[in-house]
Write a protein that holds these residues in place. Structure first.
Motif, PDB file in Angstrom:
ATOM      1  N   SER A  58       0.757  -1.016   0.028  1.00 35.43           N
ATOM      2  CA  SER A  58      -0.010   0.379  -0.171  1.00 35.43           C
ATOM      3  C   SER A  58       0.923   1.011  -0.054  1.00 35.43           C
ATOM      4  O   SER A  58       1.712   1.025   0.267  1.00 35.43           O
ATOM      5  CB  SER A  58      -0.787   0.092   1.438  1.00 35.43           C
ATOM      6  OG  SER A  58      -1.402   1.449   1.297  1.00 35.43           O
ATOM      7  N   PRO A  59       0.375   1.993  -0.679  1.00 35.80           N
ATOM      8  CA  PRO A  59       1.744   3.554  -0.767  1.00 35.80           C
ATOM      9  C   PRO A  59       1.139   4.703   0.506  1.00 35.80           C
ATOM     10  O   PRO A  59       1.903   4.855   1.127  1.00 35.80           O
ATOM     11  CB  PRO A  59       0.677   4.186  -2.331  1.00 35.80           C
ATOM     12  CG  PRO A  59      -0.308   3.867  -2.407  1.00 35.80           C
ATOM     13  CD  PRO A  59       0.178   2.137  -1.357  1.00 35.80           C
ATOM     14  N   LEU A  60       0.231   3.930   0.522  1.00 34.04           N
ATOM     15  CA  LEU A  60      -0.236   4.755   2.153  1.00 34.04           C
ATOM     16  C   LEU A  60       0.809   4.821   3.145  1.00 34.04           C
ATOM     17  O   LEU A  60       1.456   5.824   4.253  1.00 34.04           O
ATOM     18  CB  LEU A  60      -1.666   4.595   2.841  1.00 34.04           C
ATOM     19  CG  LEU A  60      -2.215   5.366   3.784  1.00 34.04           C
ATOM     20  CD1 LEU A  60      -2.071   6.445   3.458  1.00 34.04           C
ATOM     21  CD2 LEU A  60      -3.621   4.744   4.394  1.00 34.04           C
ATOM     22  N   ASP A  63       5.542   5.174   0.938  1.00 35.87           N
ATOM     23  CA  ASP A  63       5.387   5.583  -0.859  1.00 35.87           C
ATOM     24  C   ASP A  63       5.506   7.482  -0.346  1.00 35.87           C
ATOM     25  O   ASP A  63       3.856   7.856  -0.426  1.00 35.87           O
ATOM     26  CB  ASP A  63       4.357   5.483  -2.550  1.00 35.87           C
ATOM     27  CG  ASP A  63       4.730   6.908  -3.194  1.00 35.87           C
ATOM     28  OD1 ASP A  63       4.745   7.532  -2.711  1.00 35.87           O
ATOM     29  OD2 ASP A  63       3.399   5.924  -4.345  1.00 35.87           O
ATOM     30  N   ALA A  65       5.909  10.314  -1.230  1.00 34.87           N
ATOM     31  CA  ALA A  65       5.440  10.690  -2.531  1.00 34.87           C
ATOM     32  C   ALA A  65       3.985  11.341  -2.087  1.00 34.87           C
ATOM     33  O   ALA A  65       3.369  12.652  -2.691  1.00 34.87           O
ATOM     34  CB  ALA A  65       5.937  11.151  -4.036  1.00 34.87           C
ATOM     35  N   TYR A  66       3.197   9.488  -2.664  1.00 30.52           N
ATOM     36  CA  TYR A  66       1.984  10.162  -2.729  1.00 30.52           C
ATOM     37  C   TYR A  66       1.200   9.610  -1.992  1.00 30.52           C
ATOM     38  O   TYR A  66       0.288  10.958  -1.605  1.00 30.52           O
ATOM     39  CB  TYR A  66       1.778   8.477  -2.571  1.00 30.52           C
ATOM     40  CG  TYR A  66       0.391   7.662  -2.577  1.00 30.52           C
ATOM     41  CD1 TYR A  66      -0.800   7.511  -3.675  1.00 30.52           C
ATOM     42  CD2 TYR A  66      -0.355   7.166  -1.059  1.00 30.52           C
ATOM     43  CE1 TYR A  66      -1.540   7.417  -3.810  1.00 30.52           C
ATOM     44  CE2 TYR A  66      -1.462   6.785  -0.958  1.00 30.52           C
ATOM     45  CZ  TYR A  66      -2.418   7.168  -2.549  1.00 30.52           C
ATOM     46  OH  TYR A  66      -3.769   6.797  -2.119  1.00 30.52           O
ATOM     47  N   CYS A  67       2.004  10.110  -0.361  1.00 31.05           N
ATOM     48  CA  CYS A  67       1.650  10.404   1.360  1.00 31.05           C
ATOM     49  C   CYS A  67       1.648  11.899   0.981  1.00 31.05           C
ATOM     50  O   CYS A  67       0.286  12.647   2.247  1.00 31.05           O
ATOM     51  CB  CYS A  67       1.644  10.141   2.323  1.00 31.05           C
ATOM     52  SG  CYS A  67       1.934   7.913   1.955  1.00 31.05           S
ATOM     53  N   GLU A  68       1.711  12.616   0.866  1.00 33.24           N
ATOM     54  CA  GLU A  68       1.983  13.655   0.569  1.00 33.24           C
ATOM     55  C   GLU A  68       0.868  14.857   0.073  1.00 33.24           C
ATOM     56  O   GLU A  68       1.014  16.155   0.660  1.00 33.24           O
ATOM     57  CB  GLU A  68       2.847  14.944  -0.556  1.00 33.24           C
ATOM     58  CG  GLU A  68       4.917  14.823   0.052  1.00 33.24           C
ATOM     59  CD  GLU A  68       5.563  15.211  -1.079  1.00 33.24           C
ATOM     60  OE1 GLU A  68       5.194  16.000  -2.270  1.00 33.24           O
ATOM     61  OE2 GLU A  68       6.963  15.373  -0.483  1.00 33.24           O
ATOM     62  N   GLU A  69      -0.419  13.911  -0.765  1.00 34.99           N
ATOM     63  CA  GLU A  69      -1.196  14.505  -1.748  1.00 34.99           C
ATOM     64  C   GLU A  69      -2.502  14.150  -0.429  1.00 34.99           C
ATOM     65  O   GLU A  69      -3.433  14.348  -0.531  1.00 34.99           O
ATOM     66  CB  GLU A  69      -1.676  14.210  -2.967  1.00 34.99           C
ATOM     67  CG  GLU A  69      -0.230  14.319  -3.741  1.00 34.99           C
ATOM     68  CD  GLU A  69      -0.520  16.216  -3.480  1.00 34.99           C
ATOM     69  OE1 GLU A  69      -1.122  16.477  -3.957  1.00 34.99           O
ATOM     70  OE2 GLU A  69       0.921  16.443  -3.479  1.00 34.99           O
ATOM     71  N   THR A  70      -2.086  12.816   0.936  1.00 36.93           N
ATOM     72  CA  THR A  70      -2.635  12.587   0.965  1.00 36.93           C
ATOM     73  C   THR A  70      -3.065  13.443   2.661  1.00 36.93           C
ATOM     74  O   THR A  70      -2.733  14.322   3.248  1.00 36.93           O
ATOM     75  CB  THR A  70      -2.949  11.274   2.243  1.00 36.93           C
ATOM     76  OG1 THR A  70      -1.549  10.815   3.058  1.00 36.93           O
ATOM     77  CG2 THR A  70      -2.306  10.020   0.788  1.00 36.93           C
ATOM     78  N   PRO A  75       3.784   8.968   5.213  1.00 34.74           N
ATOM     79  CA  PRO A  75       3.478   8.021   5.573  1.00 34.74           C
ATOM     80  C   PRO A  75       2.594   7.336   6.156  1.00 34.74           C
ATOM     81  O   PRO A  75       3.680   7.691   7.920  1.00 34.74           O
ATOM     82  CB  PRO A  75       4.409   7.465   5.258  1.00 34.74           C
ATOM     83  CG  PRO A  75       5.322   8.034   4.296  1.00 34.74           C
ATOM     84  CD  PRO A  75       5.443   9.406   4.807  1.00 34.74           C
TER      85      PRO A  75
END
Length: 176
Positions: A58-60, A63, A65-70, A75
């Protein structure tokens, strides 16, 4: 306690003590609370390693970079990591003498955990009863909660395990 005034250890010789892990069935009292120490500061490495071992991609959790947008912006430590740490913290004092772990119930994840958080745990004995199928053993049920160093509760669960009675204990046979 073995008469020396020292708890958590038994005297095995002159000026020699052996650490005692866990309790026998008779030693548990419903309502007792065990504070598990030491605490554990969770790291990014813990999270990454556990996610790789458990095949959780899970990118959550892995990742940044992905988590910066959550909504979290970074993370989250996987709940499998936090559950394992908290459950592991509880073993020494609750089920250190267990014959078997019988299961978990009512697992609740109430707040996120991030790298750098320091975790503690405590367990409260909810129930105890002699085993109907295994003479000389009993079933203990406890509720364990995970607490951040801030006091915020982030996890809770109930766990049941089978422990021997003092009479059936294997302490002397196994050198414990």
């Amino acid at each position: 306690m073995d008469g020396t005034g020292i708890t958590g250890y038994k005297q095995v010789g002159p000026q020699r003590y052996r650490e005692v892990i866990g309790f026998y069935f008779e030693d548990f009292t419903v309502g007792d609370v065990f504070e598990h120490r030491p605490g554990r500061t969770v790291t990014e490495a813990d999270n990454l390693l556990f996610n790789l071992l458990s095949m959780n991609p899970s990118p959550l959790h892995i990742d940044a970079a992905y988590c910066e947008e959550t909504q979290w912006g970074k993370p989250l430590i996987s709940s499998l990591v936090t559950f394992s740490i908290v459950c592991g913290m509880s073993v020494r004092s609750t089920s250190g003498r267990a014959v078997a772990n019988l299961g978990w119930d009512k697992i609740r994840l109430t707040h996120p955990v991030f790298a750098g958080d320091t975790l503690y745990a405590e367990s409260r004995i909810l129930a105890k009863r002699p085993s109907e199928k295994r003479p000389g053993e009993g079933i203990i049920t406890c509720e364990t909660v995970g607490l951040k160093a801030t006091g915020e509760k982030f996890l809770s669960f109930e766990r049941s395990f089978l422990v021997p009675t003092r009479e059936k204990g294997i302490e002397e046979k196994a050198g414990y």
